[in-house]
Design an enzyme around this catalytic site. Structure first.
Site, PDB file in Angstrom:
ATOM      1  N   TYR A 106       0.817  -1.229   0.000  1.00 20.51           N
ATOM      2  CA  TYR A 106       0.000   0.000   0.000  1.00 20.51           C
ATOM      3  C   TYR A 106       0.849   1.276   0.000  1.00 20.51           C
ATOM      4  O   TYR A 106       2.055   1.212   0.062  1.00 20.51           O
ATOM      5  CB  TYR A 106      -1.098  -0.032   1.055  1.00 20.51           C
ATOM      6  N   GLU A 107       0.184   2.380  -0.177  1.00 19.66           N
ATOM      7  CA  GLU A 107       0.879   3.673  -0.362  1.00 19.66           C
ATOM      8  C   GLU A 107       1.844   3.636  -1.538  1.00 19.66           C
ATOM      9  O   GLU A 107       2.930   4.231  -1.476  1.00 19.66           O
ATOM     10  CB  GLU A 107       1.648   4.074   0.903  1.00 19.66           C
ATOM     11  N   GLY A 108       1.456   2.963  -2.616  1.00 16.47           N
ATOM     12  CA  GLY A 108       2.356   2.797  -3.761  1.00 16.47           C
ATOM     13  C   GLY A 108       3.195   1.563  -3.556  1.00 16.47           C
ATOM     14  O   GLY A 108       4.063   1.542  -2.679  1.00 16.47           O
TER      15      GLY A 108
END
Lengths: 600, 600
Positions: B439-441
């Site tokens: 997550y978050e890229g």
């Protein structure tokens, strides 16, 4: 949803083109297994795996096993699937026809195990342990024991288990407490508690044959006082029918990270009737027969889960649209390009592909050597096979399961956030593959077995069984215009493996902790070179086939590209491994045990 | 059962001895936070984490979140714990007192985040996302918006969320479909469905402030037509009281591999009232403020889970008796030696220790630079801090989460088969830490951000902000009798990072796919050197402290040993990374997309 199609084309490539198993019709196992029979059996096996067993993989994980009143219920569909699988004769595929086995080659059994574990690892464990237990009975049992237990085990009417671990002893079996009291009739009464017993209890068959390690009172202490016993769940009458329930009961099943459809049991033996298998106090020797086979099987699990994860990742990478190619728009009719255009996604897929195909080749080569060991007419070939198996077993177990876990994580990573969601199925492969690094001897133990036992044995004979063919290949091919650059890349890493071996021989002899500190990096270095050797050979076959002309050129060209990827993008890790291990033990051993908690 | 004690001693070492934060009393955040206050706050924070939040970690995982009729119930104890946590003022710890924050330094917030995530990652996400959302409002909101939303968010009466992802777009936000129709009163009506919304719905607070990316019809297509909106669950009256329920409803929650006590929601926006945050069509700019902070936070999660896994592994390695030391019996009064005597177990513990302490130092250094950026009186220092943050954010996110996942797996491996069993708690750390790579890229995106955006920006200024201090340290210390050998080891790997940078600059400019193919290996190489830099500096502090005399010598000696371990056993990976990435893209890009499925 994940997808799985058995890699039949690749099996054919490795079996017929690389290993040329057709040459070995002089071995008993191959006598009735010419190439077309081998292919037909694989196709049948693929159908069972794809159509019967794989569809139960995700549902089995969601449902898990149920435990109530000492009984274990497997997830929905397992019992019926096991019946089909059993009827197909798959459990005794490579076993002696004298006792009801199919007598087919081990190398074929290796391929079948790979497919089974790809399709459903939990399901496979029940049959896998049965094969292991049957092998121990086959190798160490009396003729009566073999006639009594093997046919129903090979036929899958009964399954088998291995009972080694107790809660306070896993790696150190010398601490074992389970007791076996000799009885007047020659039998024993077994009492104790074993944990982590795969398939210790379940509802798919009518009887379960437990192989149990225990101490006969008065015997030597430590590992040299441990004996192996056959302890059936239901006692077996002389005519083979089932008699009374024995004093062995499942106390509970474990809640685990993965392989949730495989029952992991606490087994309580309470004055259970058992029969000595092999000689008293030599239980470890008999157990090792089983453990070596099991270690190869567990190694294959790493490959298997990497393969199914890879296939699913390829499908997703072709379907999922995100972003545009750095080389310009590739799918102008779509809102975005499929993510397979991105170099970093390619890197992930190539890494999985290079591992699975390289590992498949290595695994089948080792499988073929089991056939050599048990049936080659030439004693020298049998001896060489034994040496190669000795050194390869810990490498294959540790390297395949470490890399398999890495691969399932890469496959999951290809899915981005979706990979973390259960319904997509990718995280199950991660959870399921994780166990293979732990059971059948944690991978650190494999590495110690390699450096502490396998390397020094027989004055280095084991090692030579691997080093000589690698060296020969390099000498013969380094100037080859087609694969010379690959052979040179292999030579560089092989040189590092030789340096590491020399370092351990020199430093480990006077200080065993030096060997212990080097073990894990060494085993990994070995595994990397082993797969490099397979890739160089596969590239040679591919090059020659392309040069000779083929109507399946794309397949062989992909082999050449993947071989290059392996040499350029995987094998270089050998350089840092050599640096690390030759740094020695000092920085590992310098701290007091208390110092590890000092940051708090 | 796992154990956790906040690493207070190590925090003090890094904050006071390495970073010497006491020097920065001229910055507003430090004005009221002299060293003794910092220590007192950390001790209070440690208590909350150890006593309130950590005890809910395993039970929260077992129970998970419950979903019914659009409502989410968090696991037992969460609501009460959140109330305590909220009351302590921890959410607004480093936020502006003007709007109800505590105004303490970011570097302190960084330490607190580490402890929170160690104690209970699921629990932390609710407050963590709130801080991120509040930061976006603080940075881009109108004065009215700030006065309305920030105090209850800093105070934890309300939480916040980030709504970016839709099922068909995660990485490629230009594909977004959610719409925002402008209304006569200046508000907007938001309609669309978002997925993977952490804390999108839960029962711990009275209101949830959603930040939502959506398109204003008629705006530009692609990513440049996306705007950011504030969409409260309950509309807020002018006096701050809650008004009517807004048209946003949780449609379901995901079943995930881990962080099961963190609700991951599908959020349906149906004509929901929303308010533009920042300028129209500049939503990504506002979102990036939040995402950069979030990426650092997610990076810390890797460190946090490595830390708690490490502590538990150390305890187990001291307790578990298996085998005897290769150097002779160490615990003659016991049946076997504790496994911490074995070099391979040491190798695992040292690897975790070297990562956690190195990462802690790097993370706090980056945290301190956030304080510099927001409050340093010297413009040049602010600029340098900004450049360092730009280049460090993707490195920290990718390297910490990859290494954190590796570390939790090592921790689990120390437990052998027990590690796979849920009740021991070690496999939860593996499952929980796995999300941070996604997550978050996803980490591949971080690597592309590094090579594609951060390196070339400002003519390499970002890079210099990291390279210059490393170079300076090496020059000043390579001849030092105490740490010269460590500085030389760092120099070797730093040279490789420079070579890799030059290779990417040369090849990536003409062919962006070359940069893409190198990205992941490059980011990892960068991370390895970054922690090497911290270890060299820590060793210098330790050497000087020991030379000056100290009554806590064991602590500093452990730093020296661990620094040596890092240089000898971790950092050498840079050599293979350089080989891999300079091999170029060819073997990655040569295959047709179809060729990946050809083995089947």
């Amino acid at each position: 949803m994940p997808t799985y199609q058995a890699p039949l084309r690749d099996f054919r490539f490795v079996l017929h083109e690389l290993l040329q198993v057709g040459k070995y019709q002089n071995l008993p196992a191959f006598a009735e297994a010419p190439p077309d029979i081998i292919d037909a059996v694989l196709e049948e096996g693929a159908k069972v795996c794809e159509e019967v067993i794989f569809p139960l993989n995700q549902s089995g994980d969601e449902e898990g096993c149920h435990f109530e009143n000492g009984e274990v219920r497997t997830p929905q569909g397992f019992k019926e699937a096991f019946e089909l699988y059993r009827q197909g004769g798959w459990i005794g595929l490579s076993s002696d026809p004298e006792y009801g086995g199919q007598g087919l080659p081990q190398v074929l059994g290796t391929a079948m195990t790979e497919m089974m574990c790809s399709a459903n690892l939990s399901f496979e464990t029940y049959g896998g342990l049965t094969s292991g237990a049957a092998l121990a009975i086959y190798s160490h049992g009396t003729e009566d024991q073999k006639r009594q237990y093997l046919p129903p085990m090979y036929g899958g009417q009964w399954t088998g288990t291995m009972n080694l671990t107790e809660s306070h002893c896993g790696t150190d079996l010398g601490l074992m407490r389970t007791k076996a009291e000799p009885q007047a009739d020659g039998s024993y009464r077994i009492t104790g508690t074993k944990i982590f017993i795969t398939g210790g209890e379940h509802d798919m068959v009518e009887n379960i044959i437990h192989l149990v390690l225990a101490r006969i009172p008065g015997g030597p202490s430590g590992i040299g006082g441990v004996s192996l016993f056959i302890v059936p769940k239901f006692l077996v009458n002389d005519d083979g029918t089932l008699g009374q329930r024995n004093g062995v009961l499942c106390g509970s099943i474990e809640k685990k990270m993965g392989i949730k459809a495989s029952s992991t049991c606490v087994m309580n033996f309470d004055d259970a009737e058992g029969y000595l298998l092999g000689e008293p106090h030599k239980g470890m020797r008999a157990m090792f027969t089983m453990m070596n086979a099991a270690r190869l099987g567990v190694g294959l699990q790493g490959l298997s889960l990497a393969e199914v994860s890879y296939q699913s990742a390829v499908t997703y990478a072709n379907d999922r649209l995100q972003g545009r190619s750095l080389a310009g728009i590739q799918a102008p009719d779509k809102a975005a390009d499929p993510i397979i255009v991105h170099p970093d996604v390619r890197r992930m897929l190539m890494q999985m592909k290079a591992f699975t195909e390289g590992a498949r080749a290595f695994g089948l080569w080792i499988g073929l050597n089991i056939d050599f060991l048990s049936g080659h007419p030439d004693a020298e070939m049998r001896e060489e096979a034994e040496a190669l198996l000795a050194v390869s077993t810990p490498v294959l177990k540790a390297y395949f399961t470490d890399s398999g876990f890495e691969a399932t994580n890469i496959g999951m990573q290809c899915y981005g956030g979706h990979g973390y969601i259960r319904e997509w199925g990718m995280e199950q492969f991660v959870r399921d593959s994780r166990i293979a690094q732990l059971y059948e001897g944690a991978n650190g133990i494999q590495a110690l077995d390699l450096v502490g036992r396998k390397l020094p044995a027989h004055m280095g004979r084991n090692l030579r069984a691997f080093f000589h063919p690698v060296d020969r290949f390099i000498q013969e091919n380094m100037a080859d215009p087609g694969v010379g650059n690959l052979a040179m890349a292999l030579a560089k890493s092989f040189g590092r493996l030789q340096s590491a071996t020399a370092w351990i021989a020199e430093n480990g002899l006077t200080d065993p902790e030096q060997a212990g500190a080097a073990a894990t990096d060494y085993a990994r270095l070995f595994g990397l070179v082993a797969l490099g050797f397979m890739w160089a050979q596969m590239a040679k076959v591919a090059r020659e086939t392309l040069d000779a002309g083929t109507d399946d050129a794309a397949f062989y060209e992909a082999k050449l590209v993947t071989a290059r990827f392996y040499m350029e993008r995987v094998l270089p890790e050998t350089s840092s491994l050599l640096s690390k291990l030759t740094a020695g033990k000092e920085s590992l051993m310098a701290l007091d045990a208390e110092a590890f908690a000092r940051a708090q």
